[in-house]
Each structure stands twice: as structure tokens, then as C-alpha cells.
Design a protein around this motif. Structure first.
Motif, short mmCIF file in Angstrom:
data_model
loop_
_atom_site.label_atom_id
_atom_site.label_comp_id
_atom_site.label_asym_id
_atom_site.label_seq_id
_atom_site.Cartn_x
_atom_site.Cartn_y
_atom_site.Cartn_z
N VAL A 44 0.82 -1.22 0.00
CA VAL A 44 0.00 0.00 0.00
C VAL A 44 0.85 1.27 0.00
O VAL A 44 0.35 2.36 -0.27
N ALA A 50 -0.64 -4.46 3.32
CA ALA A 50 -1.95 -4.74 3.94
C ALA A 50 -2.38 -6.14 3.50
O ALA A 50 -1.89 -6.66 2.50
N GLN A 288 -9.78 -2.18 0.12
CA GLN A 288 -8.80 -1.42 0.92
C GLN A 288 -8.63 -0.03 0.33
O GLN A 288 -8.25 0.11 -0.84
N VAL A 290 -6.76 3.43 0.54
CA VAL A 290 -5.45 3.84 1.07
C VAL A 290 -5.34 5.37 1.08
O VAL A 290 -5.59 6.03 0.07
N ASP A 317 -9.72 -0.14 10.70
CA ASP A 317 -8.43 0.49 10.42
C ASP A 317 -7.37 -0.61 10.28
O ASP A 317 -7.07 -1.31 11.25
N ASP A 318 -6.83 -0.76 9.09
CA ASP A 318 -5.78 -1.75 8.85
C ASP A 318 -4.47 -1.04 8.49
O ASP A 318 -3.64 -1.61 7.75
N SER A 319 -4.27 0.15 9.00
CA SER A 319 -3.06 0.90 8.64
C SER A 319 -1.83 0.16 9.13
O SER A 319 -1.80 -0.35 10.26
N ALA A 325 1.17 4.82 5.82
CA ALA A 325 -0.10 4.93 5.08
C ALA A 325 -1.26 4.74 6.06
O ALA A 325 -1.08 4.18 7.14
N VAL A 327 -4.89 2.88 6.10
CA VAL A 327 -5.68 1.92 5.31
C VAL A 327 -7.00 1.64 6.02
O VAL A 327 -7.01 1.21 7.18
N THR A 329 -10.07 -0.71 5.72
CA THR A 329 -10.51 -1.93 5.02
C THR A 329 -12.02 -2.06 5.17
O THR A 329 -12.54 -2.06 6.28
N PRO A 366 -8.57 9.50 -1.34
CA PRO A 366 -7.58 8.42 -1.12
C PRO A 366 -6.53 8.42 -2.23
O PRO A 366 -6.75 8.98 -3.30
N HIS A 370 -7.99 -0.72 -3.50
CA HIS A 370 -7.75 -2.10 -3.95
C HIS A 370 -8.98 -2.93 -3.61
O HIS A 370 -9.43 -2.93 -2.47
#
Ligand SMILES: Cc1cc2nc3c(=O)[nH]c(=O)nc-3n(C[C@H](O)[C@H](O)[C@H](O)COP(=O)(O)OP(=O)(O)OC[C@H]3O[C@@H](n4cnc5c(N)ncnc54)[C@H](O)[C@@H]3O)c2cc1C
Length: 447
Positions: A44, A50, A288, A290, A317-319, A325, A327, A329, A366, A370
């Protein structure tokens, strides 16, 4: 002894690693051009990853933790601080914590009913649950229609099942729902971040587990080798690929999802199927989105949201840690995943961004989006795992891990512990390797 392993997901790679360590000549045939199966990383930001596939793990996932330690990998906490956003019918709301703005008594009753079901199911052999026949003929949708009276419980139930199992209630049997929730550690554990099954992620991405196992196995791994047929004759097994190759061994491990295992031509034929017409695909699409950084934190938000309408029924939050970044999700699950997966790429992105703008109104544009469509992945056929429909546990259950001559079975769907999770896949890989080594030893003693 030589063994051919089919599938380079976590189950196949774990089995191959154990077998190779015991001195067995091992070959792994993988259909895709990569290893990892339902784990897959996307970059990402330069050097920041990610998880497009499996992501979360908890402290009870002991075999996965052992593997991480052995491979020089570590876990990092899933960030979960700040308020949550909810769009559950009566306008959007921000709340502290993750409990939705719905009738608490109704949700409490829903969870009590689910606890009762999970307590009833026999965890090691669900088909031997005392009232298995009754539980295995009813879908979760039919169960909900008969048991959930309050509209808030009816609204929340499919969202809960989508998040936990990526399942449409209309396609999952009550017995399977109960087994899945029980084998993952129970509802509280499965649903929790801190202290639960979603407490951590693999630092740098879960795909690294498979990549590091594959690096250790080296030339034993053969990519782009979809297996079409497995024939047993004269005490040997021959495995035939779509690329026209034939591999021979003393035993075979089939470590692919049940619907794909069922599509292989076996001679002699299987005594029982691996999947039926009722066996569904878990349906999840991961989106996702970003950003340069997790801007929602500055607004006091965790990035967690739950919505009654799609496409993104929940976000998290999948940062990657380190601030490279932000991220967000989005999970598109259950029946909504089929609708969303059928859209063209531009429409998917537009729908997802429109919803995120409503949930998190003050975010800048963003830098990338993805979309990972697991519903239509030919070598997964759904995720997080197969969804057993009515009759499946009764019909398939007794045979899921029973060898067919020299053909042995692995994969997360063959594990009644942590069914559907990475942990279940790894446990199945250890189980099948031990099974082959032990039957080889027994045969050697008899000679
Ligand atoms: C979006 C998503 C989110 C998830 N979230 C989580 C999570 O947070 N935590 C968690 O623990 N789990 C999660 N899971 C589930 C987890 O990924 C799986 O349980 C686990 O990775 C399954 O491993 P496996 O080895 O059993 O199967 P797979 O990973 O499916 O491996 C099977 C392999 O076999 C190959 N194959 C298939 N057919 C053939 C053939 N005919 N010939 C040769 N090769 C073949 C496939 O390409 C694949 O590489 C998630 C999965 C997805 C997709």
C-alpha cells in the motif's frame, strides 16, 4: 518415502515442512503463480503491506504464533481506539466503543440464543451432536425467522454472521453456524479485538508466513501446476496436472478447499463426496482504501463502522504501523458480496468511495483503492472458508479427514479446531503430516 502435496496455502506448506523435516521426499504442486492461497499481501506504500486475505489472529492461535516465532515474524496489535460509526437505519451515529446503537435487550437475547446453540454442538464431531439431524436441516435464515422477534435482532443477525463467517444466513446450516462459532473460541472471543481473535495482525502482512515457509522448501514448490487427477494403483499414487505433468509418490496430501477437492478426478473414486450442491462459498470482498495517513484518528474515530446497507457492511483500520499509510478496510460480505462482485471495477470503486464519504465525511481523497474479490477467485471459490449448507455436516463430516487409501486430506475445512481460520489450516497441516509418518512407520514395522 515420497509425498506429493497439492496446494501451497498454510495447510499444504505446514504439512510439506513437517514431512521434509522428517526426511520425506516432498513435492508441492500449486495451481496459482504464488504461494499463500487465502493469505495475500498488497503493497500500500513502499515497503508497507496490507492483507487482502486473512489478517487477524489472537492468543489462542497457538500454532500460528509458534510458526511466526520460528520464521522470525511477529504480531502487531490491531489499532482500535476512538469512536465507532454506525449507519443502522435511523441516520448515522458516532459512538464510543463497538456496541451498536440498537436495542441492547434484543441483542442480548440474540447472543443468548447463539450461546445456547454453540454450547450444544459437539466440537470434535458436530454430526454426532445429539440433535444434529434437526440442526443440520435448518438454515440460519430459517432459524432467525423462527427465533428472533425484535426487528433490531433481525437487522443485526445477518451483519454479525457476515462479519464472523462471511456467510449469507440463507445458505448456512444452523449446525455449521454453531460449529464455526464454537471452534473459533466462542462468540465473545471471535468477535473481540483486544483479548480476542482479532487482537493482532502479522507485522508486514500474513502472506509472509507462506512466503517464508516456501523459501525454506525451495525447489520442492512447483507453481502454476493445477492438479486435475489423482490415481492410485499398485501401492503408488500418480498426480496429473493441467500442464501435462505426472508426479508419483507413496502418498498424496490434498490441501485445497472442499469444493475444489471435489472437482479432482479420483481413481478409484471417493467413497463419499468432499462437497455437495449445498456447500456454499463464504462470500467476502475486501476493499482497501489507502490514504497518506489514518486521518480518521484526528477526528476521534477508530475507523470501525457497521452499516445496514452495503457495499461496506463494516470497516476497520488496517493501517500498517509506522505511519507510512492509512488503510481503511471495508468488508463486503454475505449476499451483498455477490451483488458487489458482479459490478464492473469502476462501479465497485465508486460505490465504496461514496459510502466511505458518508461514514467518514471529512477525509481527503484516497491515494489508491484495492478490491480483492474472493468470491470469483477460481482457486479459492470463496472465503473466509467453505460454508456448509443443510445436510453437509451429516454427509461430509465423518469423511473430511479420513484418508482415501493413500490420499490424505488437509486444509482449514478439515479442522474442527479453528475451522475456517489460519490456525485451523496450520493444525490440519501438522495433523496430516503426523498421520502419514505414522502410517508409514506402521507399514515399515509390518514388513
Ligand atoms: C478475505 C479473507 C479474510 C480472512 N480473514 C481471516 C482472518 O482474519 N483470520 C484468519 O485466521 N483467517 C482468515 N481468513 C481465512 C484463512 O485465510 C484461511 O482459513 C486459510 O488461509 C486457509 O488455508 P488453507 O491452506 O486451508 O487453504 P488455501 O489458503 O485456500 O490454500 C489452498 C491452496 O491450494 C491451491 N489450489 C486450489 N486448487 C488447486 C488444484 N486443483 N491444484 C493445485 N493447487 C490448488 C490454491 O491456489 C491455494 O494456494 C480469511 C480469508 C480471506 C480470503
Amino acid at each position: 518415502m515420497s509425498v506429493v502435496v497439492i496446494g501451497a496455502g498454510l495447510a499444504g506448506l505446514t504439512a510439506a515442512t513437517d514431512l521434509a523435516a522428517a526426511g520425506v521426499e516432498t513435492t508441492v504442486l500449486e495451481a496459482r503463480d504464488r504461494v499463500g492461497g487465502r493469505t495475500h499481501g498488497i503493497e500500500v506504500a513502499p515497503g508497507a503491506w496490507a492483507d487482502a486475505g486473512a489478517a487477524y489472529l489472537g492468543d489462542r492461535h497457538t500454532e500460528l504464533h509458534k510458526l511466526l516465532a520460528g520464521l522470525g515474524l511477529s504480531a502487531t496489535p490491531t489499532a482500535m481506539w476512538g469512536g465507532s460509526r454506525f449507519a443502522l437505519g435511523s441516520g448515522e451515529k458516532t459512538r464510543a466503543g463497538r456496541f451498536p446503537p440498537l436495542n441492547a435487550v434484543a441483542l442480548g437475547e440474540l447472543f443468548d440464543l447463539l450461546y445456547d446453540l454453540t454450547a450444544r454442538v459437539r466440537p470434535d464431531a458436530p454430526w454426532r451432536t445429539p440433535d444434529a439431524a434437526a440442526l443440520d436441516t435448518v438454515t440460519a435464515a430459517e432459524w432467525a425467522a423462527g427465533n428472533l422477534r425484535h426487528p433490531d435482532a433481525r437487522l443485526f443477525f445477518p451483519l454479525f454472521l457476515g462479519e464472523m463467517m462471511a456467510a449469507d444466513p440463507a445458505s448456512v446450516s444452523v449446525l455449521h453456524m454453531a460449529l464455526y462459532l464454537r471452534s473459533g473460541g466462542g462468540i465473545r472471543y471471535l468477535n473481540a479485538f483486544a483479548g480476542g481473535a482479532q487482537q493482532d495482525r502479522v507485522l508486514g502482512g500474513a502472506h509472509q508466513v507462506a512466503e517464508r515457509l516456501a523459501a525454506q522448501l525451495g525447489a520442492r514448490i512447483r507453481l502454476n501446476r493445477p492438479v486435475h487427477a489423482i490415481h492410485q494403483q499398485n501401492g503408488r499414487v500418480s498426480v496429473h496436472t493441467g500442464t501435462g505433468e505426472h508426479h508419483h509418490g507413496d502418498a498424496v496430501v490434498v490441501a485445497v478447499p472442499p469444493v475444489l477437492a471435489q472437482a479432482i478426478d479420483y481413481r478409484p473414486g471417493l467413497p463419499a463426496p468432499r462437497a455437495t450442491t449445498a456447500t456454499g462459498r463464504g462470500c467476502a470482498v475486501k476493499v482497501q482504501i489507502v490514504y497518506r495517513e489514518p486521518y480518521w484518528h484526528a477526528h476521534g474515530l477508530s475507523g470501525w463502522s457497521v452499516s445496514a446497507t452495503g457495499p461496506l457492511l463494516s470497516t476497520v483500520d488496517d493501517s500498517p504501523p509506522g505511519g507510512d499509510a492509512g488503510v481503511l478496510t471495508g468488508f463486503v460480505t454475505g449476499a451483498e458480496a455477490y451483488r458487489f462482485a458482479a459490478l464492473d471495477p469502476a462501479a465497485r470503486e465508486a460505490e465504496a468511495l461514496h459510502q466511505v464519504a458518508e461514514l467518514f465525511p471529512r477525509l481527503p481523497a484516497p491515494v489508491a483503492v484495492h478490491v480483492s474479490d474472493w468470491v470469483n477467485e477460481p482457486y479459492s471459490r470463496g472465503c473466509y472458508a467453505a460454508v456448509f449448507g443443510p445436510g453437509d455436516w451429516s454427509r461430509l463430516g465423518p469423511h473430511l479427514s479420513t484418508p482415501h487409501g493413500r490420499v490424505h486430506w488437509a486444509g482449514t475445512e478439515t479442522s474442527t479446531e479453528f475451522f475456517g481460520l489460519m490456525e485451523g489450516a496450520i493444525r490440519s497441516g501438522h495433523r496430516v503430516a503426523a498421520e502419514i509418518l505414522s502410517s508409514h512407520e506402521t507399514a515399515r514395522r509390518k514388513r
